[in-house]
Design a protein around this motif. Structure first.
Motif, short mmCIF file in Angstrom:
data_model
loop_
_atom_site.label_atom_id
_atom_site.label_comp_id
_atom_site.label_asym_id
_atom_site.label_seq_id
_atom_site.Cartn_x
_atom_site.Cartn_y
_atom_site.Cartn_z
N VAL A 112 0.85 -1.19 0.00
CA VAL A 112 0.00 0.00 0.00
C VAL A 112 0.89 1.24 0.00
N LEU A 113 0.63 2.14 -0.93
CA LEU A 113 1.34 3.41 -0.99
C LEU A 113 0.36 4.54 -0.71
N ILE A 114 0.80 5.51 0.07
CA ILE A 114 0.03 6.74 0.24
C ILE A 114 0.90 7.91 -0.22
N THR A 115 0.28 8.84 -0.91
CA THR A 115 1.00 10.00 -1.40
C THR A 115 0.03 11.17 -1.50
N ASN A 116 0.56 12.33 -1.90
CA ASN A 116 -0.30 13.50 -2.01
C ASN A 116 0.19 14.42 -3.12
N ASP A 117 -0.58 15.48 -3.37
CA ASP A 117 -0.19 16.38 -4.45
C ASP A 117 0.56 17.62 -3.94
N SER A 118 1.23 17.46 -2.79
CA SER A 118 2.20 18.48 -2.39
C SER A 118 3.47 18.35 -3.21
N LEU A 119 3.59 17.23 -3.92
CA LEU A 119 4.71 17.00 -4.83
C LEU A 119 4.31 17.41 -6.24
N VAL A 120 5.20 18.09 -6.95
CA VAL A 120 5.01 18.36 -8.37
C VAL A 120 5.82 17.32 -9.13
N GLY A 251 16.01 28.67 -4.56
CA GLY A 251 14.66 28.30 -4.97
C GLY A 251 14.28 28.75 -6.37
N ARG A 252 14.83 29.87 -6.81
CA ARG A 252 14.47 30.37 -8.14
C ARG A 252 15.10 29.53 -9.26
N ASP A 253 16.01 28.63 -8.89
CA ASP A 253 16.64 27.76 -9.89
C ASP A 253 15.80 26.53 -10.22
N VAL A 254 14.75 26.28 -9.43
CA VAL A 254 14.00 25.03 -9.59
C VAL A 254 13.48 24.84 -11.02
N PRO A 255 12.77 25.80 -11.61
CA PRO A 255 12.25 25.56 -12.96
C PRO A 255 13.34 25.22 -13.98
N ASP A 256 14.47 25.94 -13.93
CA ASP A 256 15.54 25.69 -14.89
C ASP A 256 16.17 24.32 -14.70
N VAL A 257 16.36 23.90 -13.44
CA VAL A 257 16.95 22.59 -13.17
C VAL A 257 16.03 21.48 -13.66
N ILE A 258 14.74 21.60 -13.41
CA ILE A 258 13.80 20.58 -13.88
C ILE A 258 13.72 20.58 -15.39
N GLN A 259 13.76 21.75 -16.00
CA GLN A 259 13.73 21.84 -17.47
C GLN A 259 14.94 21.16 -18.07
N ARG A 260 16.12 21.39 -17.51
CA ARG A 260 17.33 20.77 -18.04
C ARG A 260 17.36 19.27 -17.80
N THR A 261 16.84 18.85 -16.66
CA THR A 261 16.92 17.44 -16.29
C THR A 261 15.85 16.61 -16.98
N TYR A 262 14.63 17.13 -17.05
CA TYR A 262 13.50 16.33 -17.54
C TYR A 262 12.82 16.89 -18.78
N GLY A 263 13.21 18.09 -19.20
CA GLY A 263 12.64 18.66 -20.42
C GLY A 263 11.23 19.18 -20.27
N VAL A 264 10.82 19.53 -19.04
CA VAL A 264 9.48 20.08 -18.82
C VAL A 264 9.59 21.29 -17.91
N ASP A 265 8.59 22.16 -17.98
CA ASP A 265 8.48 23.29 -17.09
C ASP A 265 7.57 22.89 -15.94
N PRO A 266 8.10 22.75 -14.72
CA PRO A 266 7.26 22.26 -13.62
C PRO A 266 6.12 23.18 -13.27
N ARG A 267 6.23 24.46 -13.62
CA ARG A 267 5.15 25.39 -13.32
C ARG A 267 3.88 25.06 -14.09
N GLU A 268 4.03 24.35 -15.21
CA GLU A 268 2.86 23.94 -15.98
C GLU A 268 2.20 22.69 -15.42
N TRP A 269 2.79 22.10 -14.42
CA TRP A 269 2.27 20.87 -13.81
C TRP A 269 1.46 21.14 -12.56
N MET A 270 1.37 22.39 -12.13
CA MET A 270 0.71 22.72 -10.85
C MET A 270 -0.80 22.90 -11.02
#
Length: 270
Positions: A112-120, A251-270
């Motif tokens: 059984v796994l429990i999780t939430n949408d506090s994660l992007v 903290g302001r580096d988060v979008p760029d790091v995710i974009q470089r690592t995974y090729g997506v803009d995490p702000r569009e996932w919220m």
């Protein structure tokens, strides 16, 4: 007279949404706690459900909201989740407790796994995390371990093995959650309370990632150590880093790091 518990307040008003009324039989279940002010479903929530289903989990989404309009999944990956709607009582722990009470077969399941949408995210497969959970010898597993406040598993991605949610002490914990609205008390009673119970009852606990790989003692790994966690393969970032980057120096580096690592803009996932 004792104050009502979370379940005493929630169960009379919780309801199933949509045409799915029965939980698919499985030896693997996941419960995703979600909150939203309206009916829109984030890409993160949809991707999380699909990622869990891809790993063989039958998924329950428990959506807490004061808006009872049908959830809007349009434009998002299709899934087979069963959706439960409830008011925002008990926060994520109240949502998980509601699922365990409505679907007792979850408590008896081997995984059984429990999780939430506090994660992007997840921005990549969660297979390494799920494999680590299922191959572990832990009774209770977490994706991360922290020493903030006290040594404990962080509650945003936790797994229970061998049907232990059916154990009396754990059934009582979830069934008797006190109705609480103060954030500091919620952390103390719910997240830390569960971990104190696990330690006191002698359950074996452990995590995919220990805090000392990314931060110092008493620091929160998913906040201060977010960059190193991404480097180590954690396919998520905490939503609060995107909402308020000022809470951590980089903290302001988060979008760029995710974009470089995974090729997506995490702000569009919220």
């Amino acid at each position: 007279m004792a104050a009502p518990t979370v379940l005493e307040r929630v169960l009379p008003v919780a309801r199933l949404e949509g045409s799915r009324t029965a939980l698919a039989a499985s030896d693997r279940y996941a419960v995703v706690a979600s909150w939203g002010p309206g009916p829109r479903v984030s890409r993160s929530l949809a991707e999380m459900v699909v990622a869990l289903e891809t790993q063989g989990y039958s998924v329950v989404v428990v959506r807490a909201s004061e808006d009872d309009s049908p959830l809007d999944w349009s434009g998002l990956p299709e899934n087979h989740a069963l959706v439960v709607r409830k008011p925002n009582i008990g926060y994520d722990f109240g949502s998980w407790a509601t699922a365990f009470e409505l679907f007792p077969e979850i408590r008896r399941a081997p995984y059984v796994l429990i999780t939430n949408d506090s994660l992007v995210g997840p921005f990549a497969s969660i297979e390494p995390l799920v494999r680590d959970f299922e191959d572990s010898f832990y009774d209770v597993w977490g994706s991360t371990w922290t020493t903030q406040f006290m040594p404990h598993l962080q509650s945003f991605f936790v797994g229970f093995r061998g049907g232990i949610l059916e154990d009396h002490v754990l059934r009582k914990f979830w069934h008797d959650l006190p109705d609480q609205t103060v954030k500091s008390k919620i952390i103390h009673m719910y997240e830390l309370g569960l971990n104190r119970l696990l330690q006191g009852e002698g359950y074996v606990t452990g995590a995919w990632l220990d805090y000392n790989l990314v931060v110092r003692y008493s620091q929160n790994p998913v906040i201060l150590g977010w960059r190193r966690m991404v480097e180590l393969g954690f396919p998520f970032v905490k939503r609060e880093l995107l909402r308020d980057p000022s809470i951590v120096g980089d903290g302001r580096d988060v979008p760029d790091v995710i974009q470089r690592t995974y090729g997506v803009d995490p702000r569009e996932w919220m």
